[in-house]
Design an enzyme around this catalytic site. Structure first.
Site, PDB file in Angstrom:
ATOM      1  N   THR B 186       0.864  -1.178   0.000  1.00 24.11           N
ATOM      2  CA  THR B 186       0.000   0.000   0.000  1.00 24.11           C
ATOM      3  C   THR B 186       0.894   1.220   0.000  1.00 24.11           C
ATOM      4  O   THR B 186       1.968   1.221   0.592  1.00 24.11           O
ATOM      5  CB  THR B 186      -0.871   0.051   1.264  1.00 24.11           C
ATOM      6  OG1 THR B 186      -0.011   0.110   2.408  1.00 24.11           O
ATOM      7  CG2 THR B 186      -1.757  -1.167   1.360  1.00 24.11           C
ATOM      8  N   GLU B 331      -5.874  -3.894   0.454  1.00 26.59           N
ATOM      9  CA  GLU B 331      -6.083  -4.968   1.426  1.00 26.59           C
ATOM     10  C   GLU B 331      -7.279  -5.846   1.072  1.00 26.59           C
ATOM     11  O   GLU B 331      -7.542  -6.846   1.733  1.00 26.59           O
ATOM     12  CB  GLU B 331      -6.289  -4.364   2.823  1.00 26.59           C
ATOM     13  CG  GLU B 331      -5.026  -3.757   3.434  1.00 26.59           C
ATOM     14  CD  GLU B 331      -4.794  -2.303   3.028  1.00 26.59           C
ATOM     15  OE1 GLU B 331      -5.425  -1.839   2.053  1.00 26.59           O
ATOM     16  OE2 GLU B 331      -3.988  -1.620   3.698  1.00 26.59           O
ATOM     17  N   LYS B 439     -14.057  17.866  11.416  1.00 27.22           N
ATOM     18  CA  LYS B 439     -14.869  17.858  12.636  1.00 27.22           C
ATOM     19  C   LYS B 439     -15.105  19.295  13.062  1.00 27.22           C
ATOM     20  O   LYS B 439     -14.205  19.967  13.565  1.00 27.22           O
ATOM     21  CB  LYS B 439     -14.172  17.051  13.734  1.00 27.22           C
ATOM     22  CG  LYS B 439     -14.331  15.548  13.509  1.00 27.22           C
ATOM     23  CD  LYS B 439     -13.160  14.757  14.031  1.00 27.22           C
ATOM     24  CE  LYS B 439     -13.220  13.334  13.488  1.00 27.22           C
ATOM     25  NZ  LYS B 439     -11.918  12.667  13.500  1.00 27.22           N
ATOM     26  N   TRP B 444     -19.645  16.210  11.923  1.00 29.83           N
ATOM     27  CA  TRP B 444     -18.685  15.844  10.887  1.00 29.83           C
ATOM     28  C   TRP B 444     -19.115  16.439   9.548  1.00 29.83           C
ATOM     29  O   TRP B 444     -20.294  16.393   9.178  1.00 29.83           O
ATOM     30  CB  TRP B 444     -18.609  14.307  10.745  1.00 29.83           C
ATOM     31  CG  TRP B 444     -17.899  13.636  11.868  1.00 29.83           C
ATOM     32  CD1 TRP B 444     -17.548  14.181  13.082  1.00 29.83           C
ATOM     33  CD2 TRP B 444     -17.453  12.266  11.896  1.00 29.83           C
ATOM     34  NE1 TRP B 444     -16.917  13.246  13.854  1.00 29.83           N
ATOM     35  CE2 TRP B 444     -16.839  12.058  13.160  1.00 29.83           C
ATOM     36  CE3 TRP B 444     -17.493  11.224  10.987  1.00 29.83           C
ATOM     37  CZ2 TRP B 444     -16.283  10.838  13.520  1.00 29.83           C
ATOM     38  CZ3 TRP B 444     -16.944  10.011  11.355  1.00 29.83           C
ATOM     39  CH2 TRP B 444     -16.341   9.817  12.617  1.00 29.83           C
TER      40      TRP B 444
END
Lengths: 541, 541
Positions: B186, B331, B439, B444
């Site tokens: 990754t 993944e 935030k 959010w």
């Protein structure tokens, strides 16, 4: 070096969990044997399959125990499919069309512990229950108030009474993916029936493969009507693939006549139907007689036996329904090949495409096949050379349940008993069952070729070709014909119909007319029985 | 009780064998770095992959050893994919867009033994070869006569010289299906890169799933152009799925500009293309500027980062190309969800369908997901509640290669680092990367929502939303904008564009203009770098 991926076993429980979570509101519609239409959803099927698991626990049915069904395609059968396998038992689908003595033999051989039957089959259950020595519980797939007071079957309970009071929660066991999930006996015409014992792994891999675009092309946009029975090779695996993709399922129950099937196809907006040629013959007859059309049906999977070209033409040309010609067998879960076109075929003229559609199709990834001669030598993929068809793959049996004698495999390959050609593009075509091939003067004549030509005659309802002993040629073919209702056929007319359609030496020596051709429990012609019927027959001089 | 099915391991070798046997004449077309078009077939790829295996044997490269590539999408890379994995080694695809120091670190961490690179990357190879301490052999993916005399890399050999003299026959080893087949690091923006180590099993299961009608819908009628690089998560598994279904593959090599991609799409009659939004932006730009249309392209898979709505509209409304919005990660092999409609959506008005297409889609069977709050509590599937997205399944990693510290899993679930909602029909929508969420006053704000609105402005080429520290609200969003060439934008105009499209308190406090937004090695915006660029920035008072 091993990879570092999660060790998640392939399992039937993950199929029903997935359908519930992601497609919970998708309908499962069943025509019940009472005739009414029952509506359920994947969420309800999932919930009730957990009730089935709890009910089996309550009876202390052990892991790996066989739970048998004698049932039509319907929601309760589907609940049993998922509840029995997901909880670690084995669902054993019995074929109710078999002779009761055979059912007894099979149930005892399988050591079934629970027997669930549709009320249609109460007479069979009554006949066999005393002889099914391993069965501890008999369940009638009906409401409590439909249970006959005097069934004569001790302890008989209704499915709803058994299941509906159970808790709807259940934690599926974590099973080794090679655990047995489902069992199905072949309806062999000789010897005792033999069982394939499928695993969770083979079932899920088969479900992936069957849903592929080049196979049945199943998606969340499909409504599938499996006419092919759930008591025969898991309705070609459709219940599992449908759960995998969240398709709507429509179950015809016991009403397999053309009118009933057509009604369901239309009212439920079915996009894909699957079944054997004999059922489609009835459906097409109904459409033709009533001048009807399909308004929703897009494609139909035809397998179980070779599809007559006339039927493919009718679906394709007259009704605009794509025919997916398939080949498989009980020992293959069942799908082995399916016929879809390749990119290079798309611009071919329609008649060239049709020549391809007549073949049983290409191998599905997972299945390897080869054709071999009597000495095991591989034959060319030229569309002409034929040989015995052998297969292998993760959803092909290794051996039968309680295998007696040597392995059925030949060097790791399963001999299908079919004779086939394979062309350069990998399209396989069954030319015959190896036992039905007619050996005439050292050459082979395909009984299927001979039958297909007769079936194309407008007045022929059904045709079977068998070999008859001949002093000079060993065998010579004859064609046994059933005329359409109200039609009369003469021998010379049928034989003349072969002119120019087949080599002269392949034309049958005779045409024989019968009222009906014997059909076996899975809809296939019983040629052994036909040969018995014609045991006194003599070839014309 | 175990089932009685054949124990056939899932393997990469069975994919290439299948493609060769059943689709041998299907073309593999590559634009080479020399600029010319190279034509191969699945049969030739298979044959040459066996030559690769023999070549590795000759060098005594052991089972499980890593064979690395620094290469574009092309036929030689495909041969290495199948030859390396099928013979029991691990193909390790390196990302050439990484900094050379990072490539060195990764190659040493992976303990690569062979390094195969495209000539484009000769400068990288020269820079790194002395520091790649485990690499024994350097292979330039070119003809013998293209090998530079003075590469400075001791023992450098051309691929053709290495491979073409080898025998074309090879008996693939029978591998445990959990054997490692492929490795991909990754491109983490923090900490050292980490590698997913895929297995033969995970690769084949992922290939089945990706080909499903509700996923990429891949068949023998498709011609697929993976713009997504083979050096990044196996080009989303397309090489494997294509072999499974016998699709034609078209590889763009190094030419990823709009004109070059468009040319290939048209001349090779590509039906499906797959890539990240930034590449499609270039392609759509080319079409728009030249008044072009797609004559063959039917659908495009867009993933890697959230697809801006304006792009989905452009493909769908202007060009009649179906957009398949996908989500996944290294993944996950990588596919986790894909957005296709359900049956119940088919009759919705077009704008309602579009609302669904904007989501990342439904779970692919095999992948389980859930969204949880900070305490691990599952959130409702109502399309509103959001939470951290966790996944599990047979093609999700269990741990990283040479895992240090505790398992990355949380109670068996892999935390994706994405924040998402899931609606009642199971459609998942990424609202943000958890580290990019803004935030503000305890609420959010999705940076993706803010970016998508800016991207819909006709003069905006690219937009990024990041949070800036605020004394009262903790954080407030700003939008960083790149104007289209020749266009000028003012702050007020951009901010006014948000009116009515988003809640007032979610509207960015400022619009900042930059020449370019930094893009990472896999085409994603690098917000960490963007924050560094703006380290001196102050929010307006």
């Amino acid at each position: 070096m091993l990879g570092l991926m999660q060790k998640q076993a392939l399992s039937v429980s993950s199929l029903i969990d997935f359908a519930e979570t992601h497609h919970g509101d998708v309908e499962i519609v069943s025509r019940r044997i009472e005739g009414d239409i029952h509506r359920s959803t994947w969420a309800q099927i999932a919930s009730r399959s957990r009730q089935v698991a709890n009910a089996l626990d309550q009876w202390k049915i052990g892991q790996g125990a066989r739970v048998a069904t004698l049932a039509w395609n319907g929601y309760r059968h589907l609940e049993l499919y998922f509840g029995v396998s997901s909880s670690g038992r084995v669902i054993h689908t019995l074929n109710p069309r078999l002779h009761p003595d055979q059912i007894v033999w099979i149930a005892n051989h399988a050591e079934d512990e629970v027997m669930c039957f549709d009320m249609t089959f109460l007479p069979i259950a009554k006949q066999i229950h005393a002889r099914c020595t391993t069965v501890k519980h008999w369940v009638a797939l009906c409401d409590a108030d439909q249970l006959p007071a005097d069934s004569g079957i001790p302890g008989l309970i209704s499915y709803e009474n058994w299941v509906s009071q159970q808790a709807t929660s259940y934690v599926w066991p974590q099973l080794d993916e090679n655990t047995a999930s489902c069992m199905c006996y072949t309806s062999g015409t000789t010897g005792n029936p033999k069982a394939a014992l499928y695993s969770h792994r083979s079932t899920v891999l088969h479900a992936y493969a069957c849903a592929l675009p080049d196979v049945m092309c199943l998606s969340a946009r499909d409504t599938i009507l499996p006419v092919v029975p759930m008591f025969h090779v898991s309705a070609w695996g459709i219940p599992y693939s449908a759960a995998m993709v969240g398709a709507k399922l429509v179950f015809p129950g016991a009403a397999l006549d053309g009118k009933s099937i057509y009604e369901l196809l239309e009212t439920e907006k079915v996009t894909l139907a699957a079944g054997v040629p004999t059922v489609w013959q009835m459906l097409l007859g109904h459409l033709g007689a009533n001048g009807l059309r399909f308004n929703h049906l897009k494609r139909t999977v035809i397998g179980g036996s070779a599809c007559p070209p006339a039927m493919i033409h009718a679906f394709n040309d007259q009704y605009g329904v794509e025919v997916l010609h398939a080949w498989g067998m009980t020992e293959l879960s069942p799908l082995g090949t399916l016929c879809t076109l390749k990119n290079k075929h798309l611009d071919l003229p329609e008649d060239e495409k049709m020549k391809i559609r007549l073949k049983q199709g290409r191998a599905i990834f997972g299945i390897d096949f080869k054709i071999v001669d009597d000495h095991g030598k591989e034959q060319a993929h030229d569309g002409k050379a034929y040989g015995d068809l052998l297969v292998k793959g993760p959803w092909v049996i290794q051996e039968y349940f309680k295998q007696e004698g040597p392995s059925p495999l030949v060097d790791g390959w399963f001999p299908t008993g079919d004779v086939a050609t394979v062309d350069a593009d990998g399209y396989m075509q069954i030319t015959d069952r190896s036992k039905d091939v007619i050996k005439s003067g050292g050459e082979w004549i395909s009984s299927i070729d001979v039958e297909n030509i007769a079936m194309a005659h407008p007045d022929v309802l059904m045709a079977a070709c068998i070999g008859m002993p001949h002093p000079k040629w060993d065998e010579r073919p004859i064609v046994v014909v059933v005329a359409k209702p109200g039609k009369t056929l003469v021998r010379e007319e049928v034989l003349k119909f072969y002119d120019g359609k087949i080599a002269k030496w392949q034309i049958p020596d005779d045409a024989v007319f019968v009222e009906a051709i014997p059909i076996g429990a899975t809809g296939k012609m019983l040629k052994t029985k036909l040969r018995e019927m014609l045991s006194a027959y003599q070839l014309p001089a």
